[in-house]
Design a protein around this motif. Structure first.
Motif, PDB file in Angstrom:
ATOM      1  N   LEU A 292      38.117  28.016  37.136  1.00 23.54           N
ATOM      2  CA  LEU A 292      38.068  28.618  35.803  1.00 23.54           C
ATOM      3  C   LEU A 292      38.355  27.595  34.717  1.00 23.54           C
ATOM      4  CD1 LEU A 292      37.950  31.218  37.464  1.00 23.54           C
ATOM      5  CD2 LEU A 292      39.556  32.260  35.855  1.00 23.54           C
ATOM      6  N   SER A 293      39.271  26.678  34.994  1.00 23.40           N
ATOM      7  CA  SER A 293      39.583  25.633  34.024  1.00 23.40           C
ATOM      8  C   SER A 293      38.401  24.683  33.841  1.00 23.40           C
ATOM      9  CB  SER A 293      40.818  24.856  34.491  1.00 23.40           C
ATOM     10  OG  SER A 293      41.082  23.764  33.652  1.00 23.40           O
ATOM     11  N   TYR A 294      37.722  24.357  34.927  1.00 23.70           N
ATOM     12  CA  TYR A 294      36.632  23.385  34.893  1.00 23.70           C
ATOM     13  C   TYR A 294      35.367  23.958  34.268  1.00 23.70           C
ATOM     14  CZ  TYR A 294      33.395  19.815  36.675  1.00 23.70           C
ATOM     15  OH  TYR A 294      32.447  18.832  36.789  1.00 23.70           O
ATOM     16  N   TYR A 295      35.012  25.180  34.657  1.00 26.45           N
ATOM     17  CA  TYR A 295      33.746  25.760  34.212  1.00 26.45           C
ATOM     18  C   TYR A 295      33.878  26.701  33.021  1.00 26.45           C
ATOM     19  CZ  TYR A 295      31.551  24.065  38.525  1.00 26.45           C
ATOM     20  OH  TYR A 295      31.061  23.278  39.533  1.00 26.45           O
ATOM     21  N   GLY A 296      35.111  27.102  32.692  1.00 25.03           N
ATOM     22  CA  GLY A 296      35.284  28.167  31.717  1.00 25.03           C
ATOM     23  C   GLY A 296      35.352  29.509  32.427  1.00 25.03           C
ATOM     24  N   LYS A 297      35.945  30.492  31.772  1.00 29.26           N
ATOM     25  CA  LYS A 297      36.245  31.764  32.431  1.00 29.26           C
ATOM     26  C   LYS A 297      35.005  32.449  32.998  1.00 29.26           C
ATOM     27  CE  LYS A 297      38.071  36.389  31.497  1.00 29.26           C
ATOM     28  NZ  LYS A 297      38.685  37.270  30.482  1.00 29.26           N
ATOM     29  N   GLU A 298      34.004  32.665  32.177  1.00 27.30           N
ATOM     30  CA  GLU A 298      32.860  33.478  32.603  1.00 27.30           C
ATOM     31  C   GLU A 298      32.103  32.843  33.768  1.00 27.30           C
ATOM     32  OE1 GLU A 298      28.741  35.382  30.731  1.00 27.30           O
ATOM     33  OE2 GLU A 298      30.364  34.702  29.386  1.00 27.30           O
ATOM     34  N   ARG A 299      31.754  31.575  33.627  1.00 25.71           N
ATOM     35  CA  ARG A 299      31.017  30.896  34.688  1.00 25.71           C
ATOM     36  C   ARG A 299      31.902  30.651  35.905  1.00 25.71           C
ATOM     37  NH1 ARG A 299      28.312  24.881  34.572  1.00 25.71           N
ATOM     38  NH2 ARG A 299      27.034  25.124  36.453  1.00 25.71           N
ATOM     39  N   GLY A 300      33.157  30.280  35.648  1.00 26.04           N
ATOM     40  CA  GLY A 300      34.073  30.010  36.747  1.00 26.04           C
ATOM     41  C   GLY A 300      34.285  31.214  37.636  1.00 26.04           C
ATOM     42  N   ILE A 301      34.383  32.402  37.052  1.00 27.71           N
ATOM     43  CA  ILE A 301      34.559  33.623  37.842  1.00 27.71           C
ATOM     44  C   ILE A 301      33.382  33.810  38.795  1.00 27.71           C
ATOM     45  CG2 ILE A 301      34.504  36.153  37.684  1.00 27.71           C
ATOM     46  CD1 ILE A 301      36.253  35.866  35.155  1.00 27.71           C
ATOM     47  N   ARG A 302      32.174  33.581  38.291  1.00 26.27           N
ATOM     48  CA  ARG A 302      30.993  33.767  39.136  1.00 26.27           C
ATOM     49  C   ARG A 302      30.959  32.743  40.267  1.00 26.27           C
ATOM     50  NH1 ARG A 302      28.331  33.984  34.132  1.00 26.27           N
ATOM     51  NH2 ARG A 302      27.329  31.976  34.597  1.00 26.27           N
ATOM     52  N   ILE A 303      31.217  31.482  39.932  1.00 28.21           N
ATOM     53  CA  ILE A 303      31.156  30.424  40.941  1.00 28.21           C
ATOM     54  C   ILE A 303      32.240  30.616  41.999  1.00 28.21           C
ATOM     55  CG2 ILE A 303      31.560  27.946  41.273  1.00 28.21           C
ATOM     56  CD1 ILE A 303      30.104  27.527  38.585  1.00 28.21           C
ATOM     57  N   ALA A 304      33.398  31.120  41.586  1.00 27.66           N
ATOM     58  CA  ALA A 304      34.529  31.257  42.513  1.00 27.66           C
ATOM     59  C   ALA A 304      34.308  32.328  43.571  1.00 27.66           C
ATOM     60  CB  ALA A 304      35.797  31.568  41.723  1.00 27.66           C
ATOM     61  N   ARG A 305      33.413  33.266  43.320  1.00 27.21           N
ATOM     62  CA  ARG A 305      33.285  34.410  44.235  1.00 27.21           C
ATOM     63  C   ARG A 305      32.949  33.984  45.656  1.00 27.21           C
ATOM     64  NH1 ARG A 305      30.185  37.864  39.560  1.00 27.21           N
ATOM     65  NH2 ARG A 305      32.062  38.822  38.655  1.00 27.21           N
ATOM     66  N   LYS A 306      32.027  33.039  45.812  1.00 28.15           N
ATOM     67  CA  LYS A 306      31.678  32.626  47.178  1.00 28.15           C
ATOM     68  C   LYS A 306      32.854  31.945  47.863  1.00 28.15           C
ATOM     69  CE  LYS A 306      29.396  28.288  45.703  1.00 28.15           C
ATOM     70  NZ  LYS A 306      29.216  28.556  44.270  1.00 28.15           N
ATOM     71  N   HIS A 307      33.600  31.128  47.085  1.00 25.81           N
ATOM     72  CA  HIS A 307      34.752  30.443  47.671  1.00 25.81           C
ATOM     73  C   HIS A 307      35.817  31.440  48.127  1.00 25.81           C
ATOM     74  CE1 HIS A 307      33.609  26.287  46.737  1.00 25.81           C
ATOM     75  NE2 HIS A 307      33.144  26.741  45.582  1.00 25.81           N
TER      76      HIS A 307
END
Length: 333
Positions: free
Chosen positions: A273-288
């Motif tokens: 979330l810190s690296y990508y920003g909240k909105e994009r980071g939330i989406r990217i984090a889901r698979k992890h």
């Protein structure tokens, strides 16, 4: 079991594989902290990298570098020797310790552009790419990742290894499949041994390496100098550190406690979330987060729930719940 790659020495040749959409900076830094001899970036398209750098120069916008990442290898894909050389210089100047060339990606959109594993069929062009990139960034070491060949009838990896050696490449990583296998079937570690026998270069074996038995089997069958781990690290960024312990002491490192696994997942989530920003980071984090939860009770329900949730506090609370650790209530605050 250490190996030398130009001016880079690896005491423990356990390497994080480049994985598109996975080995971004937050993941690389986490894996490095938990134990890895070397980490490799996601595959970067050379042409796009050069184009973005030129745009950044015109706008005077700073581009990301590799500051704070100790000895990261940057993997480049492409089919134009001069463009790949320019991209290699750009990433050298940003702090890459190694430039890795991709002759292994089997994905159709890459292969259709005569890059990735398509270059296993173009030995003359492959040699020009390797020679040009090596000259462009010398003395920075250049390495090569490839497959066994294009298909079962064209397993030319031993010959490509000799071409790489003559071109100035410092290390080879060989995935034990041909391009037409994609990621199906089983990796042929013994065939990697044929590459090892054909070259003086250090060779890293890759493909289907997750457990201690896999590590031992891959090294025994290939006689390689080290291992590269990809999918085995998804949701288990501590896996490379465990393998390093195996190579050093003959025994796989201990599995983290559930509390530690939870804390690592929370650390990774915050970093994304810190690296990508909240909105994009939330989406990217889901698979992890789905990978972290694999094997836990209610993992399927957890994945479904977080895919519909956009509040980081609630996501973190659900993550804590899936690890069933009472102290998690504080982590969600």
């Amino acid at each position: 079991m250490g190996i030398q790659i130009g001016n880079v020495h690896l005491d423990d040749p356990v390497i994080l594989a480049p994985m598109s959409g996975v080995t971004d900076k937050p993941f690389r830094r986490l894996v490095r902290r938990l134990g890895a001899g070397l980490v490799v970036s996601e595959m970067i398209a050379s042409e796009a990298s050069v184009r973005q750098a030129r745009q950044a120069m015109r706008s005077r916008k700073l581009t990301e570098d590799y500051a704070g990442e100790h000895e990261v290898a940057v993997q480049l894909a492409g089919c134009d020797p001069e463009v790949m050389a320019e991209a290699a210089r750009l990433h050298r100047d940003r702090g890459a310790a190694i430039v890795d060339i991709n002759f292994g990606c089997p994905v159709k959109k890459v292969v259709n552009k005569y890059a990735g594993s398509a270059l296993m069929r173009e030995e003359g062009l492959a040699a020009r790419i390797l020679e040009t990139v090596v000259r462009a960034v010398d003395p920075l070491p250049v390495t090569l990742k490839m497959r066994l060949g294009w298909d079962a009838a064209n397993r030319n990896a031993p010959r490509m290894a000799r071409i790489a050696d003559e071109s100035g490449i410092r290390l080879l990583t060989v995935h034990g499949r041909t391009r037409d296998q994609l990621y199906g079937g089983e990796a042929d570690w013994s065939a990697v041994g044929e590459v090892k026998a054909a070259t003086r270069l250090p060779v890293i074996v890759n493909g289907d390496i997750e457990s201690a038995e896999d590590v031992r089997g891959a090294l025994d069958q290939s006689r390689a100098d080290g291992v590269m781990i990809g999918r085995g690290a998804c949701g288990r960024p501590w896996r490379l550190g465990q393998v390093m312990a195996l190579l050093r002491h003959g025994k796989m490192g201990a599995e983290p406690t559930l509390d530690d696994q939870r804390d690592i997942a929370l650390e990774h989530y915050d970093a994304l979330l810190s690296y990508y920003g909240k909105e994009r980071g939330i989406r990217i984090a889901r698979k992890h987060l789905g990978w972290y939860a694999a094997g836990r009770p209610n993992a399927a329900a957890f994945r479904q729930a977080i895919n519909a949730e956009s509040d980081p506090k609630r996501v973190k609370a659900m993550l804590c719940d899936v690890f069933t650790v009472p102290a998690c209530a504080q982590a969600a605050e």
